[in-house]
Write a protein that holds these residues in place. Structure first.
Motif, PDB file in Angstrom:
ATOM      1  N   LYS A  83       5.554  13.562  -0.267  1.00  0.00           N
ATOM      2  CA  LYS A  83       4.813  13.002   0.862  1.00  0.00           C
ATOM      3  C   LYS A  83       5.202  11.547   1.118  1.00  0.00           C
ATOM      4  CE  LYS A  83       0.437  11.852   0.395  1.00  0.00           C
ATOM      5  NZ  LYS A  83      -1.039  11.944   0.205  1.00  0.00           N
ATOM      6  N   ASN A  84       5.555  10.828   0.048  1.00  0.00           N
ATOM      7  CA  ASN A  84       5.846   9.396   0.160  1.00  0.00           C
ATOM      8  C   ASN A  84       7.337   9.063   0.111  1.00  0.00           C
ATOM      9  OD1 ASN A  84       3.094   7.802  -0.002  1.00  0.00           O
ATOM     10  ND2 ASN A  84       2.900   9.521  -1.420  1.00  0.00           N
ATOM     11  N   ASN A  85       8.190  10.101   0.160  1.00  0.00           N
ATOM     12  CA  ASN A  85       9.639   9.891   0.095  1.00  0.00           C
ATOM     13  C   ASN A  85      10.025   9.097  -1.156  1.00  0.00           C
ATOM     14  OD1 ASN A  85      12.308  10.172   0.917  1.00  0.00           O
ATOM     15  ND2 ASN A  85      12.268   8.351   2.227  1.00  0.00           N
TER      16      ASN A  85
ATOM     17  N   ILE B 154       1.836   3.861  -5.598  1.00  0.00           N
ATOM     18  CA  ILE B 154       2.988   3.917  -4.694  1.00  0.00           C
ATOM     19  C   ILE B 154       2.835   2.913  -3.554  1.00  0.00           C
ATOM     20  CG2 ILE B 154       4.180   5.377  -2.996  1.00  0.00           C
ATOM     21  CD1 ILE B 154       3.725   7.739  -4.881  1.00  0.00           C
ATOM     22  N   THR B 155       3.929   2.201  -3.283  1.00  0.00           N
ATOM     23  CA  THR B 155       4.005   1.278  -2.151  1.00  0.00           C
ATOM     24  C   THR B 155       5.251   1.628  -1.343  1.00  0.00           C
ATOM     25  OG1 THR B 155       5.447  -0.398  -3.144  1.00  0.00           O
ATOM     26  CG2 THR B 155       3.098  -0.513  -3.708  1.00  0.00           C
ATOM     27  N   PRO B 156       5.462   0.979  -0.195  1.00  0.00           N
ATOM     28  CA  PRO B 156       6.692   1.238   0.564  1.00  0.00           C
ATOM     29  C   PRO B 156       7.969   0.936  -0.217  1.00  0.00           C
ATOM     30  CG  PRO B 156       5.075   0.150   1.956  1.00  0.00           C
ATOM     31  CD  PRO B 156       4.520   0.125   0.565  1.00  0.00           C
TER      32      PRO B 156
ATOM     33  N   GLU C  25      -0.526   8.177  -7.187  1.00  0.00           N
ATOM     34  CA  GLU C  25      -0.668   8.032  -5.737  1.00  0.00           C
ATOM     35  C   GLU C  25      -1.103   6.618  -5.358  1.00  0.00           C
ATOM     36  OE1 GLU C  25      -2.055  10.951  -2.194  1.00  0.00           O
ATOM     37  OE2 GLU C  25      -3.369  10.870  -3.941  1.00  0.00           O
TER      38      GLU C  25
ATOM     39  N   LYS D 206      16.742   5.209   1.644  1.00  0.00           N
ATOM     40  CA  LYS D 206      15.349   5.050   2.059  1.00  0.00           C
ATOM     41  C   LYS D 206      15.139   3.796   2.903  1.00  0.00           C
ATOM     42  CE  LYS D 206      10.575   5.010   0.364  1.00  0.00           C
ATOM     43  NZ  LYS D 206       9.657   5.216  -0.773  1.00  0.00           N
TER      44      LYS D 206
ATOM     45  N   ILE E 281       2.967  14.477  -4.251  1.00  0.00           N
ATOM     46  CA  ILE E 281       2.761  13.065  -3.913  1.00  0.00           C
ATOM     47  C   ILE E 281       4.100  12.379  -3.642  1.00  0.00           C
ATOM     48  CG2 ILE E 281       2.017  10.827  -4.857  1.00  0.00           C
ATOM     49  CD1 ILE E 281      -0.166  12.481  -6.402  1.00  0.00           C
ATOM     50  N   CYS E 282       5.075  12.658  -4.480  1.00  0.00           N
ATOM     51  CA  CYS E 282       6.400  12.059  -4.312  1.00  0.00           C
ATOM     52  C   CYS E 282       7.040  12.510  -2.999  1.00  0.00           C
ATOM     53  CB  CYS E 282       7.300  12.417  -5.492  1.00  0.00           C
ATOM     54  SG  CYS E 282       6.884  11.550  -7.026  1.00  0.00           S
TER      55      CYS E 282
ATOM     56  N   THR F 279       8.400   1.735  -3.432  1.00  0.00           N
ATOM     57  CA  THR F 279       8.563   2.685  -4.540  1.00  0.00           C
ATOM     58  C   THR F 279       9.719   3.639  -4.239  1.00  0.00           C
ATOM     59  OG1 THR F 279       6.179   2.605  -4.969  1.00  0.00           O
ATOM     60  CG2 THR F 279       7.435   4.390  -5.997  1.00  0.00           C
TER      61      THR F 279
END
Length: 400
Positions: A217-219, A182-184, A179, A124, A214-215, A186
């Motif tokens: 969408k946010n990788n 979550i931060t960059p 949601e 990531k 949600i996971c 996470t």
């Protein structure tokens, strides 16, 4: 020796890290256990879901005996003839590309945490030492230092700090809270599809699906802990199947060996578990031939004896019948499959006294979170045995 003699020895020479019911079990078969004085009990705990296939299942015991006479341990310094077959069969059964075997459930959770962090850094692109993993209130994933670092149970943490950093806690059952957390940085969200030690807590319908979306969408990796609720306990192979999702990582243990030997595993794909290189992680006993042979037969028993389907059918029956008991003490009955919690009202003065009363009448279960009685018998239980238990449970729940 009588039961009291064994209890005195245990109290004198053992560390007091458990508060068991004073029943000294000597042997067991199927759903029944027998104490040293010859009394017979219906097991409604199944060793916290480790004996889903029933105590001392003859096929699993036979697999253990046969392998024990060949080779039990090679360490992972060498290969053995059972582990590759377990890998293949786990993949074919679950659809996950690869797996990593360990021994205890806590070890498997630690493995998943390490994989998630390394994936976060190497794949990531999270800055080193900044990775965050989100867990839920009321969670239970084991008792290692890292795991209790994200526990919300005060007793599990009391006296064991300083704690491992890098974890955030959000409310279980609240997708919006996830949601917002979550931060960059996470890398993963660790969640139990049904919280076992938390009191057999079933989240709102649609929760896991929302979390999965949600996971994605946010990788962020979605890691489901199926150590207690998986492998048939909930009426599905995995409890997450109720919401038709596909977690990135699944943690299994307990029933993976039918209670005959400690075996656990982390299931995922090559991108995630592929972050481990030789020397990054391991276990002397993890993936040993004895454990692998036992796990292979345990999985076959679940499938070939249709224990998952049995759990779904009889679990619905057991749950509905429990709901019919008109006890003044009961606040709620909930669960999926043969994973059922009866939550008592605060004025009921705790679940322990009801568990002790049930034990005196031949049913073994255990309180959790003070006010919840957990009913989770081996999946080989019959309808007649459930009916026998229901009569006694009804009587006990009506006592003052």
């Amino acid at each position: 020796m009588l039961a009291k003699d064994y209890i005195e020895l245990e109290e004198k020479y053992g560390a007091h890290n458990y508060h068991p019911l004073d029943v000294v079990i000597e042997r067991a078969q199927g759903v029944w256990v027998y104490d040293v004085e010859g009394n017979k009990y219906l097991d409604c705990l199944a060793a916290y879901s480790a004996v889903n296939q029933g105590h001392c299942h003859p096929r699993i015991v036979n697999a253990l005996k046969q392998q024990a006479e060949k080779v039990t341990l090679t360490s992972r310094a060498f290969r053995n003839s059972q582990l590759p077959l377990l890998y293949k069969e786990l993949s074919e059964l679950t659809g996950y590309e690869i797996s990593l075997p360990m021994n205890s459930g806590a070890e498997a959770v630690e493995t998943a945490l390490k994989a998630a962090r390394k994936w976060g850094y190497k794949i990531k692109g999270v800055e080193e030492q900044k990775a965050e993993i989100i867990a839920c209130t009321n969670n239970f994933a084991g008792r290692t230092i890292s795991i209790i670092s994200f526990s919300t149970e005060a007793q599990y943490r009391d006296g064991f700090g300083p704690f491992t950093p890098g974890f955030k806690i959000v409310e279980y059952g609240n997708a919006k809270a996830l949601e917002e957390a979550i931060t960059p940085n996470t890398v993963a969200f660790l969640v139990e599809p049904i919280q076992g030690e938390g009191g057999v807590v079933v989240p709102p319908e649609g929760y896991l699906k929302a979390c999965a979306d949600i996971c994605k969408k946010n990788n962020v990796l979605l890691i489901t802990d199926e150590i207690q609720c998986g492998l048939g306990r909930s009426g599905k192979l995995f409890a997450f199947e109720y919401e038709n999702i596909r977690p990135d990582v699944v943690i299994i243990g307990k029933a993976l060996s039918g209670g005959c030997y400690p075996v656990s595993a982390v299931l995922s794909n090559k991108e995630i578990l592929g972050v481990f290189k030789p020397g990054d992680h391991g276990s002397t006993f993890g993936g040993n031939p004895l454990g692998a042979a036992v796990a292979r037969e345990s999985l076959k028993v679940l499938i070939e004896e249709k224990l998952i389907e049995r759990s779904f059918e009889l679990g619905n029956y057991f749950l509905n019948e429990l709901k019919k008991i008109n006890s003044p003490h009961v606040k709620e009955v909930r669960g999926k499959g043969l994973f059922i919690g009866v939550e008592l009202k605060p004025e009921a003065k705790g679940a322990r006294r009801f568990c002790e009363a049930l034990a005196k009448r031949g049913i073994l279960c255990k309180e959790t979170h003070e006010n919840v009685i957990r009913f989770a018998p081996p999946l080989v239980i019959t309808k007649d045995e459930i009916d026998w238990a229901l009569k006694i449970i009804s009587e006990v729940l009506m006592m003052n």
